[in-house]
Every structure is written in C-alpha cells, then in structure tokens.
Design a protein around this motif. Structure first.
Motif, PDB file in Angstrom:
ATOM      1  N   CYS A 270       0.848  -1.193   0.000  1.00  0.00           N
ATOM      2  CA  CYS A 270       0.000   0.000   0.000  1.00  0.00           C
ATOM      3  C   CYS A 270       0.884   1.245   0.000  1.00  0.00           C
ATOM      4  CB  CYS A 270      -0.922   0.015   1.213  1.00  0.00           C
ATOM      5  SG  CYS A 270      -1.870   1.552   1.377  1.00  0.00           S
ATOM      6  N   PRO A 271       0.755   2.133  -1.011  1.00  0.00           N
ATOM      7  CA  PRO A 271       1.631   3.300  -1.107  1.00  0.00           C
ATOM      8  C   PRO A 271       1.113   4.549  -0.396  1.00  0.00           C
ATOM      9  CG  PRO A 271       0.290   3.169  -3.069  1.00  0.00           C
ATOM     10  CD  PRO A 271      -0.113   2.002  -2.202  1.00  0.00           C
ATOM     11  N   ASP A 272      -0.043   4.442   0.233  1.00  0.00           N
ATOM     12  CA  ASP A 272      -0.768   5.637   0.685  1.00  0.00           C
ATOM     13  C   ASP A 272      -0.837   5.691   2.208  1.00  0.00           C
ATOM     14  OD1 ASP A 272      -2.515   7.730   1.080  1.00  0.00           O
ATOM     15  OD2 ASP A 272      -4.135   6.899  -0.120  1.00  0.00           O
ATOM     16  N   MET A 273      -0.115   6.601   2.814  1.00  0.00           N
ATOM     17  CA  MET A 273      -0.148   6.758   4.266  1.00  0.00           C
ATOM     18  C   MET A 273      -1.226   7.735   4.717  1.00  0.00           C
ATOM     19  SD  MET A 273       2.863   7.893   6.942  1.00  0.00           S
ATOM     20  CE  MET A 273       2.393   9.618   7.138  1.00  0.00           C
ATOM     21  N   THR A 274      -1.564   8.713   3.862  1.00  0.00           N
ATOM     22  CA  THR A 274      -2.422   9.817   4.318  1.00  0.00           C
ATOM     23  C   THR A 274      -3.818   9.820   3.693  1.00  0.00           C
ATOM     24  OG1 THR A 274      -1.540  11.327   2.630  1.00  0.00           O
ATOM     25  CG2 THR A 274      -0.417  11.291   4.779  1.00  0.00           C
ATOM     26  N   ALA A 275      -4.244   8.678   3.142  1.00  0.00           N
ATOM     27  CA  ALA A 275      -5.599   8.562   2.592  1.00  0.00           C
ATOM     28  C   ALA A 275      -5.861   9.655   1.554  1.00  0.00           C
ATOM     29  CB  ALA A 275      -6.645   8.592   3.698  1.00  0.00           C
ATOM     30  N   GLU A 276      -5.177   9.539   0.429  1.00  0.00           N
ATOM     31  CA  GLU A 276      -5.180  10.603  -0.580  1.00  0.00           C
ATOM     32  C   GLU A 276      -6.525  10.808  -1.273  1.00  0.00           C
ATOM     33  OE1 GLU A 276      -1.869  10.220  -3.301  1.00  0.00           O
ATOM     34  OE2 GLU A 276      -0.623   9.361  -1.717  1.00  0.00           O
ATOM     35  N   TRP A 277      -7.380   9.773  -1.309  1.00  0.00           N
ATOM     36  CA  TRP A 277      -8.642   9.888  -2.057  1.00  0.00           C
ATOM     37  C   TRP A 277      -9.790  10.229  -1.116  1.00  0.00           C
ATOM     38  CZ3 TRP A 277      -6.678  10.513  -6.468  1.00  0.00           C
ATOM     39  CH2 TRP A 277      -5.531   9.814  -6.836  1.00  0.00           C
ATOM     40  N   ALA A 278      -9.619  11.309  -0.384  1.00  0.00           N
ATOM     41  CA  ALA A 278     -10.610  11.766   0.595  1.00  0.00           C
ATOM     42  C   ALA A 278     -10.842  13.258   0.422  1.00  0.00           C
ATOM     43  CB  ALA A 278     -10.126  11.473   2.014  1.00  0.00           C
ATOM     44  N   ASP A 279     -11.960  13.728   0.941  1.00  0.00           N
ATOM     45  CA  ASP A 279     -12.184  15.177   0.989  1.00  0.00           C
ATOM     46  C   ASP A 279     -11.295  15.820   2.041  1.00  0.00           C
ATOM     47  OD1 ASP A 279     -14.448  15.667  -0.922  1.00  0.00           O
ATOM     48  OD2 ASP A 279     -15.424  14.201   0.362  1.00  0.00           O
ATOM     49  N   ILE A 280     -11.135  15.109   3.158  1.00  0.00           N
ATOM     50  CA  ILE A 280     -10.271  15.560   4.256  1.00  0.00           C
ATOM     51  C   ILE A 280      -9.562  14.336   4.807  1.00  0.00           C
ATOM     52  CG2 ILE A 280     -10.173  16.684   6.524  1.00  0.00           C
ATOM     53  CD1 ILE A 280     -12.974  17.843   5.887  1.00  0.00           C
ATOM     54  N   SER A 281      -8.269  14.453   5.061  1.00  0.00           N
ATOM     55  CA  SER A 281      -7.524  13.372   5.691  1.00  0.00           C
ATOM     56  C   SER A 281      -7.081  13.812   7.087  1.00  0.00           C
ATOM     57  CB  SER A 281      -6.306  12.992   4.852  1.00  0.00           C
ATOM     58  OG  SER A 281      -6.697  12.563   3.560  1.00  0.00           O
ATOM     59  N   VAL A 282      -7.131  12.871   8.026  1.00  0.00           N
ATOM     60  CA  VAL A 282      -6.868  13.206   9.432  1.00  0.00           C
ATOM     61  C   VAL A 282      -5.907  12.188  10.042  1.00  0.00           C
ATOM     62  CG1 VAL A 282      -7.889  13.687  11.684  1.00  0.00           C
ATOM     63  CG2 VAL A 282      -9.215  14.119   9.599  1.00  0.00           C
ATOM     64  N   GLY A 283      -4.956  12.693  10.809  1.00  0.00           N
ATOM     65  CA  GLY A 283      -4.025  11.815  11.510  1.00  0.00           C
ATOM     66  C   GLY A 283      -3.547  12.459  12.787  1.00  0.00           C
ATOM     67  N   ALA A 284      -2.637  11.790  13.442  1.00  0.00           N
ATOM     68  CA  ALA A 284      -2.054  12.341  14.664  1.00  0.00           C
ATOM     69  C   ALA A 284      -1.136  13.517  14.320  1.00  0.00           C
ATOM     70  CB  ALA A 284      -1.256  11.269  15.392  1.00  0.00           C
ATOM     71  N   LEU A 285      -0.965  14.416  15.262  1.00  0.00           N
ATOM     72  CA  LEU A 285       0.008  15.499  15.118  1.00  0.00           C
ATOM     73  C   LEU A 285       1.218  15.109  15.957  1.00  0.00           C
ATOM     74  CD1 LEU A 285       0.922  18.239  14.122  1.00  0.00           C
ATOM     75  CD2 LEU A 285      -0.318  19.300  16.008  1.00  0.00           C
ATOM     76  N   GLU A 286       2.299  14.778  15.293  1.00  0.00           N
ATOM     77  CA  GLU A 286       3.496  14.290  15.984  1.00  0.00           C
ATOM     78  C   GLU A 286       3.966  15.277  17.046  1.00  0.00           C
ATOM     79  OE1 GLU A 286       8.055  13.569  14.655  1.00  0.00           O
ATOM     80  OE2 GLU A 286       6.537  12.505  13.460  1.00  0.00           O
ATOM     81  N   SER A 289      -0.222  15.137  21.344  1.00  0.00           N
ATOM     82  CA  SER A 289      -1.283  14.125  21.335  1.00  0.00           C
ATOM     83  C   SER A 289      -2.693  14.719  21.431  1.00  0.00           C
ATOM     84  CB  SER A 289      -1.079  13.136  22.489  1.00  0.00           C
ATOM     85  OG  SER A 289      -1.115  13.811  23.737  1.00  0.00           O
ATOM     86  N   GLY A 290      -2.804  15.992  21.803  1.00  0.00           N
ATOM     87  CA  GLY A 290      -4.121  16.606  21.923  1.00  0.00           C
ATOM     88  C   GLY A 290      -4.630  17.230  20.642  1.00  0.00           C
ATOM     89  N   TRP A 291      -3.855  17.080  19.546  1.00  0.00           N
ATOM     90  CA  TRP A 291      -4.232  17.697  18.278  1.00  0.00           C
ATOM     91  C   TRP A 291      -4.150  16.681  17.145  1.00  0.00           C
ATOM     92  CZ3 TRP A 291      -5.546  22.920  17.303  1.00  0.00           C
ATOM     93  CH2 TRP A 291      -5.504  23.751  18.432  1.00  0.00           C
ATOM     94  N   ASN A 292      -4.830  17.004  16.058  1.00  0.00           N
ATOM     95  CA  ASN A 292      -4.758  16.218  14.836  1.00  0.00           C
ATOM     96  C   ASN A 292      -4.091  17.009  13.723  1.00  0.00           C
ATOM     97  OD1 ASN A 292      -7.817  15.064  15.847  1.00  0.00           O
ATOM     98  ND2 ASN A 292      -6.288  13.580  15.168  1.00  0.00           N
ATOM     99  N   THR A 293      -3.554  16.284  12.753  1.00  0.00           N
ATOM    100  CA  THR A 293      -3.153  16.872  11.481  1.00  0.00           C
ATOM    101  C   THR A 293      -4.337  16.770  10.528  1.00  0.00           C
ATOM    102  OG1 THR A 293      -0.836  16.234  11.763  1.00  0.00           O
ATOM    103  CG2 THR A 293      -1.599  16.661   9.510  1.00  0.00           C
ATOM    104  N   LEU A 294      -4.659  17.871   9.864  1.00  0.00           N
ATOM    105  CA  LEU A 294      -5.790  17.913   8.940  1.00  0.00           C
ATOM    106  C   LEU A 294      -5.264  18.267   7.548  1.00  0.00           C
ATOM    107  CD1 LEU A 294      -8.647  17.535  10.220  1.00  0.00           C
ATOM    108  CD2 LEU A 294      -9.079  19.922   9.660  1.00  0.00           C
TER     109      LEU A 294
END
Length: 347
Positions: A270-286, A289-294
């Motif tokens: 799987c080449p996709d870490m950030t869910a490229e085929w989405a309207d919005i992608s969300v992950g942890a903010l390195e 821990s209290g925030w997300n990356t959008l």
C-alpha cells in the motif's frame, strides 16, 4: 486497468495474501463474505467482469484517472497526494467529551456534517469485543461511541455497499487509505452500470501506516489482557517502540516488533499513508497528542472545515514547517517501500 471478475480477484489478491480486508468486494453479491478479519469467496461465480474486482484497491489502480476524476488535476505521485492546505485541528467545546484518539477532529467533522445535513448518515468503524465492526450512524451520540482508533483491519466498505443497496444516499464514509481507494474506485462506476448513483457525499480519510490481522491480534492479546476491558490503543512516536493497550484497569505495553509481525502482507504494497482519495484526511500530530493533522483536499472538505470552525465544533492552529517535513518524509518512505515490495510481487 484490465477488468476481471471474481476468478481473477481470487487468483490475484486473495490467493497471494494481498487482501487488506477493506470490504470493497463484500455485500455486492452473495459470493464474497468477511468474517473475523478475513475475506473469502464462499460460492463460485462465472462473471468475466465484476464490481468485486473493479472496486478492489489491490487489483490495479489508475491513479491518474482518480486524480482527474476527483481533483481535475494530474497525478504526480507526491508523498501527501493532492491537497489544498494542511492545518492542525482539534474538537471544539460544542462536540462534548469523547474517547478520542488524539484531537477528536474526525468526530467533530462527521458530527458537523450530520448536523448540517451534508450527510444523512455515515459509515464508521466501532469496536465490539475487541473486533472492529462497521456501523451506519445518524446521530452525534453514535459518532462519539465510535471514537478512537482501531488498529485491526476492518471490512468497513461492506457497510457502505449494503447501505447503498438499501437505498441510502448522501452518505459520509470514514476509512483508511485502502478502504477509501476502494470507495473512490466504486464512485467512478467502472462497469458503467445502468442507473448508477453515487451514494457518497463526504469522505474522511485516516492516516495509516499499517493495520493488524484481527485474528492474530486476538491471539497475541489472549495471554496479556482481557479483551473486554480494552478502552483504547496507541502507538507512541519513536523512539518508544511499544504498542500501548489501554484498559479499564491501566495500560499494558507490548513490544512493537511483536505487533509488526502480525501486519497483513497486503499492507506492504500500500503506497498511501495519508488517505489521498478523501475530501479531508486526518491523523495524529506528531509531538502533540491533543491535536490532529488535517489535510484538506477538496472544496467540499474546505467548506466543511470552515463551517465546523464557525459552529464551534472544530479549532484550528498553525501546522509547523517541521511537522510538514516529518509528515512528508514518513509518507514518502511508505510510497517507496510499497513500490519496492510491489515489484517483488510482479511475475
């Protein structure tokens, strides 16, 4: 792409252990079913072309076609995919309390989408007795019940397939990269079915480096923790090298090398870490821990974020250059590894 049917799907994906259990082939017909972390063909089918094959994210994806279809841009293979902007985010006070993995941004966005009528219902992944279970939800309370990350592979797209077959429209979908690649394939109507209607109104992608084989994960936990007491899981950033199981009585730490050993083979290509085929992608903010990356990818995603902020569901903050560098490096490395592993799979 060369179109095939269920025979080719079994030969090219299931038999080669490349299935990621996304559920894209399940509940389209009676022939493919998912159970306890596995997908199997339970009856033979002689179709030469099938949606099961066309929707699968492992049978060959035309990234250029997807990019033109969803973004009206050419696909360049950039580490983070196509996007409009990146920001830090967390749930606002209006959402209320929940068992959030990080900042609660996914729950905030889906709740806003439901409240505003952008979506009528949403396909999410819940947890039931230690197993991931897809649910169709239509209220804020149901959204909060599904909060927190599930690290095991789940056939979430099967729930979308069933909802669409039952006549549901304007659906929201929250999923990982492979799941949303399957959804993106489906939304193109690759077999040009008569009367096709796109049932999806919004997609929110989840960052994913790998998932876990559900059965093997249950076996791993069997002598370490009571599965019924689990309330959450987390992978702290390097150099921790541990997998943390949060239970009602405290935390249990498992060496990360034991966990990596039960990552499905399909995740390696799987080449996709950030869910490229989405309207919005969300992950942890390195490092926070209290925030997300959008990652906001589409105009629809941008409008939802702006409305969620104005309504008090979401709070935004600056995304630092250092964070962007780390995210780009991680996503780029996953692409590189996947390409190398895919070449090994080629005949």
């Amino acid at each position: 792409m060369v179109m095939g049917g269920p025979k080719e799907l079994v030969e090219q994906v299931l038999a080669k252990d490349l299935c990621s259990v996304c559920g894209a082939c399940v509940d389209l017909c009676p022939y493919f079913k998912a159970h306890n972390g596995k997908v199997a063909q339970i009856f033979e089918c002689d179709l030469t072309q099938g949606r099961c094959y066309a929707h699968c994210p492992k049978t060959g994806v035309d990234f250029e076609q997807l990019a033109q279809n969803y973004f009206q841009k050419s696909y360049q293979g950039d580490a983070l995919g196509i996007y409009r902007r990146i920001t830090a985010a967390k749930a606002g006070e209006k959402l209320g309390a929940g068992q959030f993995q990080n900042g609660g941004a996914v729950s905030a966005l889906i709740t806003q989408a439901l409240e505003s009528g952008l979506v009528q219902s949403a396909v999410l992944t819940d947890n039931e007795e230690g197993k991931p279970v897809a649910r169709l939800v239509s209220s804020a309370g149901e959204v909060l019940n599904c909060a927190s990350t599930k690290y095991t592979a789940a056939p979430t797209v099967a729930c979308l397939n069933k909802a669409a077959a039952d006549g549901h429209r304007n659906l929201g979908v929250v999923g990982t990269a492979c799941q949303l690649t399957g959804v993106a394939q489906m939304r193109q109507d690759p077999l040009k079915k008569d009367g096709f209607e796109d049932p999806v109104a919004l997609t929110i992608g989840l960052f994913c480096t790998w998932s876990l084989d559900a059965r093997k994960f249950q076996e791993l936990l069997a002598d370490k923790v009571d599965i019924d007491t689990i309330v959450g899981m987390d992978v702290p950033p390097p150099p921790a090298e541990i997998f943390v199981i949060k239970t009602k009585s405290g935390a249990v730490e498992i060496p990360l090398n034991e966990v990596r050993a039960i990552v499905p083979h399909g995740c390696t290509v799987c080449p996709d870490m950030t869910a490229e085929w989405a309207d919005i992608s969300v992950g942890a903010l390195e490092g926070n821990s209290g925030w997300n990356t959008l990652i906001i990818r589409t105009e629809k995603g941008e409008q939802l974020v702006e409305k969620a902020v104005s309504e008090g569901y979401l709070i935004l903050d600056e995304f630092s250059a250092e964070s962007l560098e780390h995210l780009t490096l991680g996503a780029g490395n996953k692409k590189k590894r996947a390409q190398e592993n895919a070449q090994k799979e080629s005949p």
